[in-house]
Design a protein around this motif. Structure first.
Motif, PDB file in Angstrom:
ATOM      1  N   TYR A  26       0.828  -1.207   0.000  1.00  0.00           N
ATOM      2  CA  TYR A  26       0.000   0.000   0.000  1.00  0.00           C
ATOM      3  C   TYR A  26       0.864   1.260   0.000  1.00  0.00           C
ATOM      4  CZ  TYR A  26      -3.704   3.253   1.168  1.00  0.00           C
ATOM      5  OH  TYR A  26      -4.583   4.303   1.147  1.00  0.00           O
ATOM      6  N   MET A  32      -4.175  -1.001  -2.576  1.00  0.00           N
ATOM      7  CA  MET A  32      -4.829  -1.521  -1.383  1.00  0.00           C
ATOM      8  C   MET A  32      -5.190  -2.968  -1.691  1.00  0.00           C
ATOM      9  SD  MET A  32      -6.046  -1.577   1.485  1.00  0.00           S
ATOM     10  CE  MET A  32      -5.555   0.005   2.123  1.00  0.00           C
ATOM     11  N   GLU A  95      -7.540   3.632  -5.991  1.00  0.00           N
ATOM     12  CA  GLU A  95      -7.950   2.885  -4.811  1.00  0.00           C
ATOM     13  C   GLU A  95      -9.216   2.066  -5.080  1.00  0.00           C
ATOM     14  OE1 GLU A  95      -7.940   5.624  -1.519  1.00  0.00           O
ATOM     15  OE2 GLU A  95      -5.809   5.192  -1.297  1.00  0.00           O
ATOM     16  N   THR A 222      -6.491 -10.380   6.356  1.00  0.00           N
ATOM     17  CA  THR A 222      -6.395  -9.106   5.631  1.00  0.00           C
ATOM     18  C   THR A 222      -6.791  -7.974   6.563  1.00  0.00           C
ATOM     19  OG1 THR A 222      -7.131 -10.265   3.657  1.00  0.00           O
ATOM     20  CG2 THR A 222      -7.132  -7.882   3.564  1.00  0.00           C
ATOM     21  N   LEU A 223      -7.920  -8.197   7.238  1.00  0.00           N
ATOM     22  CA  LEU A 223      -8.455  -7.170   8.110  1.00  0.00           C
ATOM     23  C   LEU A 223      -7.490  -6.832   9.244  1.00  0.00           C
ATOM     24  CD1 LEU A 223     -11.225  -5.808   7.983  1.00  0.00           C
ATOM     25  CD2 LEU A 223     -11.878  -7.225   9.887  1.00  0.00           C
ATOM     26  N   LEU A 226      -4.537  -4.948   7.923  1.00  0.00           N
ATOM     27  CA  LEU A 226      -4.905  -3.571   7.597  1.00  0.00           C
ATOM     28  C   LEU A 226      -5.048  -2.730   8.855  1.00  0.00           C
ATOM     29  CD1 LEU A 226      -7.500  -4.248   4.786  1.00  0.00           C
ATOM     30  CD2 LEU A 226      -5.353  -3.028   4.533  1.00  0.00           C
ATOM     31  N   ILE A 230      -2.936   0.623   9.662  1.00  0.00           N
ATOM     32  CA  ILE A 230      -3.557   1.910   9.964  1.00  0.00           C
ATOM     33  C   ILE A 230      -3.154   2.385  11.362  1.00  0.00           C
ATOM     34  CG2 ILE A 230      -5.755   3.064  10.396  1.00  0.00           C
ATOM     35  CD1 ILE A 230      -6.909   1.247   8.186  1.00  0.00           C
ATOM     36  N   VAL A 234       0.629   4.459   7.897  1.00  0.00           N
ATOM     37  CA  VAL A 234       1.100   3.898   6.629  1.00  0.00           C
ATOM     38  C   VAL A 234       2.569   4.260   6.412  1.00  0.00           C
ATOM     39  CG1 VAL A 234       0.772   3.917   4.135  1.00  0.00           C
ATOM     40  CG2 VAL A 234      -1.204   4.014   5.646  1.00  0.00           C
ATOM     41  N   LEU A 264     -12.194 -11.029  16.774  1.00  0.00           N
ATOM     42  CA  LEU A 264     -12.449 -10.062  15.711  1.00  0.00           C
ATOM     43  C   LEU A 264     -13.115  -8.809  16.280  1.00  0.00           C
ATOM     44  CD1 LEU A 264     -12.131  -9.690  12.669  1.00  0.00           C
ATOM     45  CD2 LEU A 264     -14.468 -10.498  12.405  1.00  0.00           C
ATOM     46  N   TYR A 268     -11.850  -4.970  16.099  1.00  0.00           N
ATOM     47  CA  TYR A 268     -12.692  -3.855  15.659  1.00  0.00           C
ATOM     48  C   TYR A 268     -12.723  -2.736  16.684  1.00  0.00           C
ATOM     49  CZ  TYR A 268     -14.834  -4.675  11.185  1.00  0.00           C
ATOM     50  OH  TYR A 268     -15.038  -4.774   9.848  1.00  0.00           O
ATOM     51  N   PHE A 271      -9.718  -0.816  16.281  1.00  0.00           N
ATOM     52  CA  PHE A 271      -9.849  -0.072  15.032  1.00  0.00           C
ATOM     53  C   PHE A 271     -10.667   1.205  15.235  1.00  0.00           C
ATOM     54  CE2 PHE A 271     -11.273  -0.619  10.327  1.00  0.00           C
ATOM     55  CZ  PHE A 271     -10.371   0.350   9.937  1.00  0.00           C
ATOM     56  N   VAL A 272     -11.814   1.056  15.911  1.00  0.00           N
ATOM     57  CA  VAL A 272     -12.679   2.221  16.136  1.00  0.00           C
ATOM     58  C   VAL A 272     -11.953   3.267  16.976  1.00  0.00           C
ATOM     59  CG1 VAL A 272     -14.770   3.022  17.273  1.00  0.00           C
ATOM     60  CG2 VAL A 272     -14.837   0.961  15.901  1.00  0.00           C
ATOM     61  N   LEU A 275      -9.510   5.042  14.783  1.00  0.00           N
ATOM     62  CA  LEU A 275     -10.169   5.955  13.850  1.00  0.00           C
ATOM     63  C   LEU A 275     -10.658   7.220  14.548  1.00  0.00           C
ATOM     64  CD1 LEU A 275     -12.258   3.575  11.577  1.00  0.00           C
ATOM     65  CD2 LEU A 275     -10.124   4.741  11.042  1.00  0.00           C
ATOM     66  N   LEU A 276     -11.128   7.040  15.785  1.00  0.00           N
ATOM     67  CA  LEU A 276     -11.683   8.188  16.489  1.00  0.00           C
ATOM     68  C   LEU A 276     -10.600   9.106  17.045  1.00  0.00           C
ATOM     69  CD1 LEU A 276     -14.689   6.638  18.436  1.00  0.00           C
ATOM     70  CD2 LEU A 276     -14.737   7.998  16.348  1.00  0.00           C
ATOM     71  N   PRO A 279      -6.332   8.749  13.874  1.00  0.00           N
ATOM     72  CA  PRO A 279      -6.427   8.219  12.506  1.00  0.00           C
ATOM     73  C   PRO A 279      -5.119   8.344  11.732  1.00  0.00           C
ATOM     74  CG  PRO A 279      -7.675  10.262  12.720  1.00  0.00           C
ATOM     75  CD  PRO A 279      -7.260   9.863  14.095  1.00  0.00           C
TER      76      PRO A 279
END
Lengths: 288, 311
Positions: A26, A32, A95, A222-223, A226, A230, A234, A264, A268, A271-272, A275-276, A279
């Motif tokens: 990436y 991606m 993308e 993959t998830l 990724l 993130i 990157v 999982l 997540y 991840f959240v 992101l919050l 990021p």
């Protein structure tokens, strides 16, 4: 508590390795790659299949799978993805195209794997117990961790101390500028993409000795890869390693303390939060 | 406002009436196929409302669809609540979930959004199984209902009509205009003062609302519902393929993809069930390499070429 830390740490070695590969794909090749997890599972399938039918040592398969995946991914980039790179007017358009194309590839690989082995890739190799700083784990996990550290470390040194490696990092900083200073950008991108695939396949063969996989599990890897990319930011290898350790330990903690079915969900949650709140990655600077 | 816009609505209204008459003449088998087509038409058109102009590939359809189905099943089986109340609750829940996801991911670049939606259905399925295993004890729900296939067909047709009308209104509104600018260039959109995040979140909420509604409507048809069934990720991929195959440039374009793809898909599942995964992969590659703007986009290109040739 110590058990969680040790096995989480051992697991995170492979995660970091796979995330490093995805980072190359990436960050440098600007693709991606949603088929990364399937390449990993393909490596695991190779190790399983060669071990059960030919009794081949899985660690030999690691090398063979890496080489095969390198060649395969180079061809994929050269013949399937280069046309998309050429036709894309913007990074956003590339993308969307690369997501759809690699997603399609992931299904094709999955379909092929289903026709080879529809069930679980279950086999035992070097699962003898071993004690590390008071915590019991198995030999294959330790070997996988050491191999991951070895490959990852080699990659890191290569990226930082060789001419090609530095050129590759230049491409990840700016495609246009590195093209202007005489770096062969298409070649570097193909190389980065192929390396990423090789690393994923090697990681898959390594973890197949202690995690039972099946043909449809690729998307989960993959998830996770990724999320690590993130979380780490990157192009940031140090960040990816820290992120991999966090994910590995949190997952192991959730699996042992609450329920293995919730790993999982734990990923997540991380991840959240990323992101919050961050990021731009754990160590990234906020851009405007 | 151009009169042709109303002409389009009139044509669609006539088609909807004709489609509504179909169960009166068709056999049970045909109604079953028609029902599937209506379901995917509703999902694909509502998917394209958001993903068409923004180019953000949402893989979350299965999550909303499954959530809708599960809520209806739970409400009807465990609490004996009426179907009509439950589909409203399910659709609202889908909208709320979509809004939350949108608020977390749509402020950032599109990649984060795609990644987030990629595993969402699987994650919710894990969560639901865990809750059921530890707190509820039951794994599935039995639902009893007097509906027959034509009733589902009509309900789904109504959803298609409403989604279409909504899409038509949005396209003509400031919101639709804003979305088209975002899709063309998000930086420009931000600089001319569009609240890009809010526009995207609103549209994604709509998509989530309708996907959950569709899942809720067809839920009683299963008779017995389990989390593992309703969160089948296939729905997400099929919707993406169908919508992109048809194209997203026109509101009706996804239907052009739904009808032929569903027929082929049913045939493959009947005759070559082991190759269905492979087939999905080939369909994705076909879209990217051969039909990047869908069948409708390709036809429009041809038409404009012919026009240029004449003048």
């Amino acid at each position: 508590m110590l058990d969680i830390l040790v096995s989480g740490l051992l697991l995170s070695g492979t995660y970091a390795l796979v995330a490093m590969g995805l980072n190359l794909q990436y960050g440098v090749a600007r693709i991606m790659n949603l088929a990364n997890g399937e390449v990993l599972v393909l490596g695991a399938l190779a190790a399983f299949w060669l071990y059960t039918t030919r009794e081949l040592n899985p660690y030999i398969t690691v090398i063979a799978a890496a080489l095969a995946a390198f060649a395969g991914n180079w061809l994929i980039y050269r013949f399937l993805l280069t046309p998309l790179v050429r036709r894309a007017k913007t990074q956003g358009a590339l993308e969307v195209d690369s997501i759809l194309a690699t997603f399609g590839m992931s299904f094709i690989i999955m379909g092929v794997m289903f026709s080879i082995e529809g069930g679980y890739f279950a086999y035992k190799y070097l699962s003898e117990p071993i004690s590390i700083i008071g915590s019991t784990t198995s030999v294959n996990r330790v070997i996988a961790f050491l191999a991951a550290v070895g490959i990852g470390g080699g990659l890191y040194l290569w990226l930082n101390h060789t001419r090609t490696g530095v050129a590759m990092r230049a491409v990840s900083v700016s495609t246009e500028a590195s093209g202007l200073v005489g770096i062969n950008v298409p070649r570097m991108s193909a190389l980065a993409f192929a390396l990423g695939g090789a690393v994923a396949a090697a990681g898959g063969a390594l973890i197949s000795t202690f995690i039972t996989l099946d043909a449809s599990i690729g998307v989960v890897f993959t998830l996770k890869a990724l999320i690590i990319v993130i979380m780490g930011g990157v192009g940031d290898i140090r960040g990816a390693i820290v992120a991999a350790v966090i994910l590995g330990v949190v997952e192991t903690a959730v699996a042992t303390l609450i329920d293995p079915g919730l790993t999982l969900a734990a990923a997540y949650l991380i991840f959240v939060l990323i992101l919050l709140f961050r990021p731009q990655g754990l160590f990234g600077r906020r851009t405007t | 406002m151009r009169p042709s816009g109303y002409l389009e609505l009139l044509i669609v209204a006539v088609l909807v009436v004709l489609a509504a008459l179909f169960p009166l003449v068709g056999s049970n088998l045909h109604i079953g196929v028609g029902l599937d087509m209506m379901m995917f038409a509703a999902l694909a058109i509502s998917w394209a409302l958001f993903s068409g102009p923004t180019h953000y590939i949402s893989l979350a359809t299965a999550a909303f669809y499954g959530l809708g189905g599960l809520i209806v099943a739970m409400g009807m089986a465990d609490y004996e609540l009426p179907f009509w109340l439950m589909i409203a609750v399910a659709a609202l829940a889908g909208g709320v979930l979509a809004a939350l996801i949108g608020l977390a991911t749509l402020r950032l670049t599109g990649v984060y959004f795609v990644i987030f939606t990629l595993g969402l259905a699987e994650m919710i399925r894990n969560l639901v199984s865990w809750i059921q295993n530890n707190f509820l004890g039951s794994h599935g729900f039995l639902i009893f209902s007097d509906f027959r296939d034509q009733h589902y067909y009509w309900m789904l047709l109504a959803v298609v009509a409403v989604v279409y009308l909504l899409g038509w209104v949005i396209n003509r509104s400031r919101l639709g205009f804003a979305l088209r600018i975002i899709g063309n260039d998000e930086t420009v959109a931000r600089h001319v003062g569009i609240n890009t995040a809010m526009a995207k979140v609103i549209l994604f909420t709509t998509t989530g609302f309708f996907a959950a509604l569709v899942g809720a409507i067809v839920a009683p048809r299963w008779s017995y519902i389990e989390a593992n069934q309703v969160f089948s990720p296939h729905i997400s991929f099929l919707v993406v393929i169908m919508a992109l195959l048809g194209g997203t440039t026109r509101l009706w374009a996804p239907i052009v993809g739904v009808v032929p793809f569903l027929l082929i898909w049913n045939w493959i599942n009947g005759n070559l069930p082991n190759q269905s995964t492979l087939f999905i992969g080939v369909a994705f590659l076909l879209i990217v390499y051969v039909l990047p703007h869908g069948v409708v986009g390709r036809l429009e290109q041809l038409r404009s070429k012919i026009r240029e040739g004449r003048s």
